[in-house]
Design a protein around this motif. Structure first.
Motif, short mmCIF file in Angstrom:
data_model
loop_
_atom_site.label_atom_id
_atom_site.label_comp_id
_atom_site.label_asym_id
_atom_site.label_seq_id
_atom_site.Cartn_x
_atom_site.Cartn_y
_atom_site.Cartn_z
N LYS A 35 36.17 3.63 18.83
CA LYS A 35 35.09 5.17 18.65
C LYS A 35 34.53 4.95 17.07
CE LYS A 35 38.16 7.82 21.33
NZ LYS A 35 39.23 8.88 21.41
N THR A 36 33.59 5.87 17.16
CA THR A 36 32.91 5.78 15.62
C THR A 36 33.72 6.75 14.71
OG1 THR A 36 30.77 5.48 16.75
CG2 THR A 36 30.82 6.17 14.73
N LYS A 70 35.10 1.19 16.45
CA LYS A 70 34.16 0.08 16.49
C LYS A 70 33.21 0.10 15.27
CE LYS A 70 30.90 2.74 19.23
NZ LYS A 70 29.82 2.73 20.56
N GLN A 71 33.10 1.32 14.69
CA GLN A 71 32.32 1.73 13.44
C GLN A 71 32.74 2.50 12.47
OE1 GLN A 71 29.02 0.23 12.49
NE2 GLN A 71 29.45 1.04 10.55
N LEU A 76 23.14 6.15 14.59
CA LEU A 76 24.11 6.17 15.82
C LEU A 76 23.28 5.47 16.98
CD1 LEU A 76 25.66 9.61 15.61
CD2 LEU A 76 26.56 7.63 14.83
N ASN A 77 24.34 5.26 17.88
CA ASN A 77 23.79 4.75 19.21
C ASN A 77 23.19 5.84 20.26
OD1 ASN A 77 24.26 2.00 18.77
ND2 ASN A 77 26.38 2.37 19.10
N ASP A 110 27.61 7.61 21.13
CA ASP A 110 28.75 7.52 20.56
C ASP A 110 29.82 8.48 20.49
OD1 ASP A 110 28.23 5.03 18.74
OD2 ASP A 110 26.43 6.36 18.36
N ASP A 111 31.32 8.05 20.86
CA ASP A 111 32.50 9.02 20.84
C ASP A 111 32.62 8.94 19.39
OD1 ASP A 111 32.60 9.30 23.62
OD2 ASP A 111 33.62 7.18 23.66
#
Length: 217
Positions: A130-131, A159-160, A51-52, A72-73
């Motif tokens: 969102k992730t 986004k991922q 994750l970021n 991340d959300d």
């Protein structure tokens, strides 16, 4: 697709996988659910490394410490009903995540081995940017996750995407590799090579939903 097959190395993860496979131990449905939950926790911890993060100051009673915290959300989306214990394991670690649930089941016509996957219920927040973490404990043919992906399209573009499974078949993994975005990551505890003519993983564990919650009509 990036595949993280975490059962290849020696770790406590393999003990929990062995217990959900064991025909005697898995008869204890409470222990079965707890083992799936613990596997979810381990997979979630490993996933967290991808994750970021952002730097944030944390104020203690005696000072201030700069720490890297997830940014991340996250939306956790699980396939009902078998995915519930796995979902809980992830939620134990990603306790600030939003949640989504989808029902997807195999519909066999008569006694035929062929089946279609039907999606009937879906509740989710917006997925836009969102992730998304999709959880399905048994990745057999990959058709369930393919249909889930189609159902998600009206809720925004994440986004991922991360997929979390306990046991998968090689053919099922090959299938989702074709239908999911290239940057999707799969986090899985074990990969079995075979499917039988009914699309169940061999040796697998049996029906995860029935083992967790009892047989259905």
């Amino acid at each position: 697709m990036i595949i993280h097959s975490l059962g290849k190395g020696n770790s406590l993860l393999n003990k929990f996988v062995a217990e959900i496979r064991d025909a005697k131990i898995q008869k204890d449905s409470m222990r079965f659910r707890r083992n799936i939950e613990r596997i979810g926790e381990i997979l979630g911890y490993e996933l967290s490394k991808a994750l970021n993060y952002r730097s944030q100051k944390v104020h203690t009673p005696l000072g201030t410490k700069e720490m890297s915290l997830p940014s991340d959300d996250l939306v956790l989306c699980s396939v009902l009903r078998a995915g519930l214990p796995l979902h809980q394991g992830l939620l134990n670690y990603f306790d600030n995540a939003e949640n989504a649930f989808i029902s997807a089941f195999r519909h066999h016509r008569g006694d035929e081995d062929a089946f279609e996957v039907i999606v009937k219920y879906f509740a989710a927040p917006s997925l836009e940017n969102k992730t998304l973490v999709l959880t399905d404990p048994m990745l057999a043919t990959g058709k369930t996750l393919e249909n889930v992906l189609k159902a998600l399209k009206d809720h925004g573009k994440p986004k991922q995407i991360h997929i979390v499974s306990v046991i998968g078949s090689q053919s099922g993994i090959d299938h989702i590799r074709e239908v999911f975005p290239e940057n999707t990551q799969l986090w899985i505890a074990a990969i079995d090579l075979e499917l039988n003519n009914k699309g169940y993983i061999i040796p697998g564990i049996g029906d995860a939903g029935d083992l967790a919650f009892g047989e259905k009509l």
